[in-house]
Design an enzyme around this catalytic site. Structure first.
Site, short mmCIF file in Angstrom:
data_model
loop_
_atom_site.label_atom_id
_atom_site.label_comp_id
_atom_site.label_asym_id
_atom_site.label_seq_id
_atom_site.Cartn_x
_atom_site.Cartn_y
_atom_site.Cartn_z
N HIS A 266 0.82 -1.19 -0.17
CA HIS A 266 0.14 -0.09 0.07
C HIS A 266 0.81 1.23 0.05
O HIS A 266 0.79 2.18 -0.81
CB HIS A 266 -0.82 -0.07 1.11
CG HIS A 266 -1.76 1.30 1.27
ND1 HIS A 266 -3.05 1.03 0.99
CD2 HIS A 266 -1.44 2.28 1.95
CE1 HIS A 266 -3.62 2.35 1.03
NE2 HIS A 266 -2.88 3.07 1.54
N GLU A 267 1.96 1.34 0.96
CA GLU A 267 2.42 2.39 0.97
C GLU A 267 3.50 2.40 -0.17
O GLU A 267 3.77 3.57 -0.59
CB GLU A 267 3.44 2.77 2.38
CG GLU A 267 2.54 2.52 3.75
CD GLU A 267 1.48 3.83 3.86
OE1 GLU A 267 1.54 4.77 2.96
OE2 GLU A 267 0.26 3.43 4.23
N HIS A 270 1.78 4.23 -2.92
CA HIS A 270 1.96 5.87 -2.62
C HIS A 270 3.57 6.38 -3.23
O HIS A 270 3.43 7.28 -3.93
CB HIS A 270 1.75 6.18 -1.21
CG HIS A 270 0.19 6.09 -0.73
ND1 HIS A 270 -0.50 6.85 -1.45
CD2 HIS A 270 -0.27 5.51 0.42
CE1 HIS A 270 -1.70 6.54 -0.66
NE2 HIS A 270 -1.51 5.98 0.41
N GLU A 296 -4.51 7.47 -3.09
CA GLU A 296 -5.06 6.17 -2.89
C GLU A 296 -5.53 5.34 -4.00
O GLU A 296 -5.29 4.03 -3.67
CB GLU A 296 -6.33 6.60 -2.02
CG GLU A 296 -6.08 7.31 -0.57
CD GLU A 296 -5.10 6.58 0.57
OE1 GLU A 296 -4.62 5.35 0.17
OE2 GLU A 296 -4.43 7.31 1.19
#
Lengths: 505, 505
Positions: A266-267, A270, A296
């Site tokens: 997830h990060e 980003h 997101e």
């Protein structure tokens, strides 16, 4: 001044803003990771000081004058600076409405609140945070009044700040559509006879092994460690300072090792966005992600559509097995794939499966509306309201606030962000649908060639930085406006297969 | 303004200076530890920016005016502020002599040089650093000319900056005394028939074990980790920001594990000084260590007099054994004690035994004098000169610059510091001599009660902070001026025992 001189002056002024803002990031990051705990107060003073320096610079008469002068020469500015002046003027004019003293107080409240939120979460004691949370609510409303309502709504003020043009009205429709398709699908899944084993997800895996798993995952999806780093924090986040400094964090739970793996994806998502922005926009406000929902969309895309994709799992599972052989000894890749995609209404948003995820967001969205549409909301009622909504949407009740209202960092500093995750999910599926028309995604993933996918995203999305508004960008990339049906279709296909559901005609 | 208002204004002004200087420390520290390597240039820009902000603030008319006003009210100021204004005026008046542009250039040169020194050391290639080193020499002289010579010597300018009242003349006498006693003692030791085994010091010990050994050592001598942290850097150092934030670094060599252990004791000693300064002086320039030689007296005290003391070794050796049982399997505590105190002329200062250590300093001191007393020193000659002096004093020649002139970080940013280690050694033995009149040090160490020793030092030295000059402080603590005989006596006693030498009558 001619435009050339104006641009030079703008870049010089902007440079210092950027250095101060990066300083805030560096000090804040250390505060959340390695800084001695006892030094927090001194550090908070420094953060407050630089925040005010930043505020003064970005709301100064000098800066406003410079931007207004650029605005006068708008037609003769290159497109980059036309966009920059538009973005900056919007911010400056808004922020100048807030008296310096109020901005200072608000910032202090946010810093304290974010510190005590952490204390409260660690001690599972809402009362530690409640007085600061109350102040956050108060100051969020105070600031919104200075900024001005959008369509008579102070909540809209914040929504629009995160995603230009977004409103309660629009989101009500959006969430309604999601609910209408997700709730019945969830019911079918829960009635399915398919059994999924997950025992091996809860075997103890130590931190150093988890770090290896997380780094491998982030690296495999395209995050560049030579221009970043990975550390542990209470709540995972990404901090993009410059092209060469985009850091991500994770959290290690010893008995839930895939939490860290998919946090890193997830990060990492980003981070990939930030690491691949168009360099030619650096040094201006155009350098950055298009919007938070777009941000997101990328984190959710890499976390779910990529890292939990069957073909990618086929590719990476043997590598995981090498790092934790005893944990995965008797586990087949098929079992692993199903386990990480198992649907189960649960308490923690960041751990939620893709299907129930948006229901977590709906809870938060409804509470935020409640906070903004009621003048006398009592901060002590919010844990109960939270728990009631979890019962309503997910059928379960948090046994403690740590697993309830204290779980997310976001409200420790303000409101209006959460919808970005749901809109991000919808964007990600819509973009994925388009991408598949041009790339053989499944084949690429089964070969571990995520870089081709990253390049496609760079060309279509990251390279645009903030040149377009989110509404313009989604249209440019996919040919249509935001349409949650793609996301619902994606969920239906994926879970119909895993849970062997019969498709509706 | 009355004195109360003056003091308030001073503290407010000083506070911001301090915050900016701590910001420089935080960003610089991250740059040397965890920051993405590729982000160095952006970070350097930020460091340069804040350095200039700091310079402007600490040399401003406003600050000077404030200090001069305080000076006018000198007699009615409390002693703390009398001392603060004296210390600050000296600095401000000196720094104001440097034109802003020159200060800016000099700072930029130092930042670059310190980066390329690291590159050069890592690649064992002096030529990478040489052009920057040349600039450091140039700017050190340029700055000294602005500051003004002391007794016709620009080298004195820097010596005095590190240790009030110290001069070449004084140091020549000091080093002469050391040479006269150390050189013959070393000869005797080298002729001793005592054999000391050191094989187990060079067994491979991995980083995570070394980290445990280092932390144990630092903690056992009294360094407080709740107000600090330990990280790895190319060259170990200590960074004292505030009472609650005093960080130390070390370097791990896999085949020389005690290097890290005694680096942690050394930096731990610096850290203990910073962590135990008198809090009541915080927020003024009086808060800090008395001088750099006093700082080094504490690092050298804890590294050698304490951590390599027989009684302390008896106490801590079993704990080391628990962390690396296989390495120390067949090693007795006596063997370990002798091994860490083995005398052997060697190339690396930080690894040197106590007896040869000062000879390393003499080499550097003589080269610094050479640099300052020659207008046309060629930077390309310095590695050769370095090697010749090692041959002269230690009888060995570095096979590469990495083990020669590139070994220390200090010259990457300036000159005049090294003597502090030798004077620090002398202070430490002189203080130790006094301490033993009041405490049963051997008994305390054998019981691991280093905190009693730390408390004695706190009461006698750390609590004074910068209220006294170094000359005043050594006299107050020990009743006499700096006297290198205590250090020579200490060496003679220690090594006579280890090497079974016959004492001179």
């Amino acid at each position: 001044m001619n435009t050339k001189e104006l641009i030079k002056k703008y870049r010089e002024y902007y440079k210092v803003n950027e250095m101060i803002s990066n300083t805030l990031s560096i000090i804040g990051f250390e505060d959340e990771t390695d800084a001695p705990k006892k030094a927090h107060k001194e550090r908070e003073e420094i953060l407050n000081y630089f925040y005010m320096e930043y505020f003064k610079r970005t709301t100064s008469n000098e800066y406003l004058g410079l931007l207004e002068e650029m605005k006068k020469h708008y037609d003769s500015l290159p497109p980059l600076y036309q966009r920059a002046v538009t973005l900056d003027l919007k911010d400056v004019e808004r922020d100048r409405k807030v008296p310096e003293q109020v901005a200072k107080e608000a910032q202090k409240v946010m810093n304290q609140s974010s510190y005590y939120w952490k204390e409260a979460k660690q001690n599972d004691d809402y009362s530690i945070w409640a007085p600061y949370f109350k102040e956050v609510i108060h100051y969020s409303k105070v600031l919104a009044k200075y900024y001005g309502a959008v369509d008579n709504s102070y909540y809209n003020t914040y929504l629009d700040m995160y995603e230009e043009g977004t409103s309660e009205k629009e989101l009500d429709i959006f969430f309604d559509k999601l609910k209408k398709r997700i709730v019945p699908l969830l019911k079918k899944v829960m009635n399915s006879k398919v059994n999924i084993r997950t025992d091996f997800l809860h075997t103890r895996v130590n931190k150093s092994q988890q770090e290896k798993l997380g780094k491998l995952t982030a690296k495999s999806i395209g995050y560049d460690f030579s221009r970043g780093m990975l550390k542990e924090t209470e709540h995972p986040f990404t901090n993009g300072l410059t092209h060469n400094d985009v850091r991500i964090t994770t959290h290690y739970y010893e008995n839930d090792w895939t939490s860290n793996v998919y946090s890193c994806a997830h990060e990492g998502g980003h981070g990939i966005y930030e690491q691949n922005l168009n360099k030619k926009y650096e040094g201006t406000s155009v350098y950055g992600a298009c919007s938070m929902a777009f941000h997101e969309s990328q984190s959710r895309f890499f976390e779910n559509i990529i890292a939990k994709n069957k073909n990618f799992v086929n590719y990476i599972f043997p590598k995981y097995k090498k790092i934790i052989p005893s944990t995965l000894k008797d586990v087949s890749v098929e079992e692993f794939y199903k386990a990480i995609n198992k649907v189960q209404p649960s308490l923690i948003r960041t751990e939620a499966d893709e299907l129930t995820y948006c229901l977590h967001i709906i809870v938060r969205y409804e509470i935020e509306k409640l906070i903004f549409n009621n003048d006398d909301i009592d901060v002590n009622d919010l844990p109960r309201i939270w728990n009631e909504k979890y019962k309503e949407y997910l059928g379960i009740t948090p046994p403690s606030d740590k697993e309830g209202i204290l779980q997310d960092v976001h409200w420790s500093t303000g409101f209006g962000y959460f919808f970005s995750y749901a809109v991000g999910n919808a964007y990600s599926a819509q973009i994925y649908h388009k991408m598949k028309e041009e790339l053989d995604v499944d084949k690429l993933l089964s070969e571990g060639k995520v870089n081709v996918i990253k390049d496609w995203l760079t060309k279509n999305i990251y390279s645009e930085a903030r040149m377009l508004s989110p509404k313009e960008l989604i249209k440019k990339v996919t040919g249509e406006d935001l349409n949650p049906d793609y996301y619902c279709d994606y969920l239906e296909n994926k879970y119909s297969e895993i849970y062997e559901l019969e498709k509706d005609e």
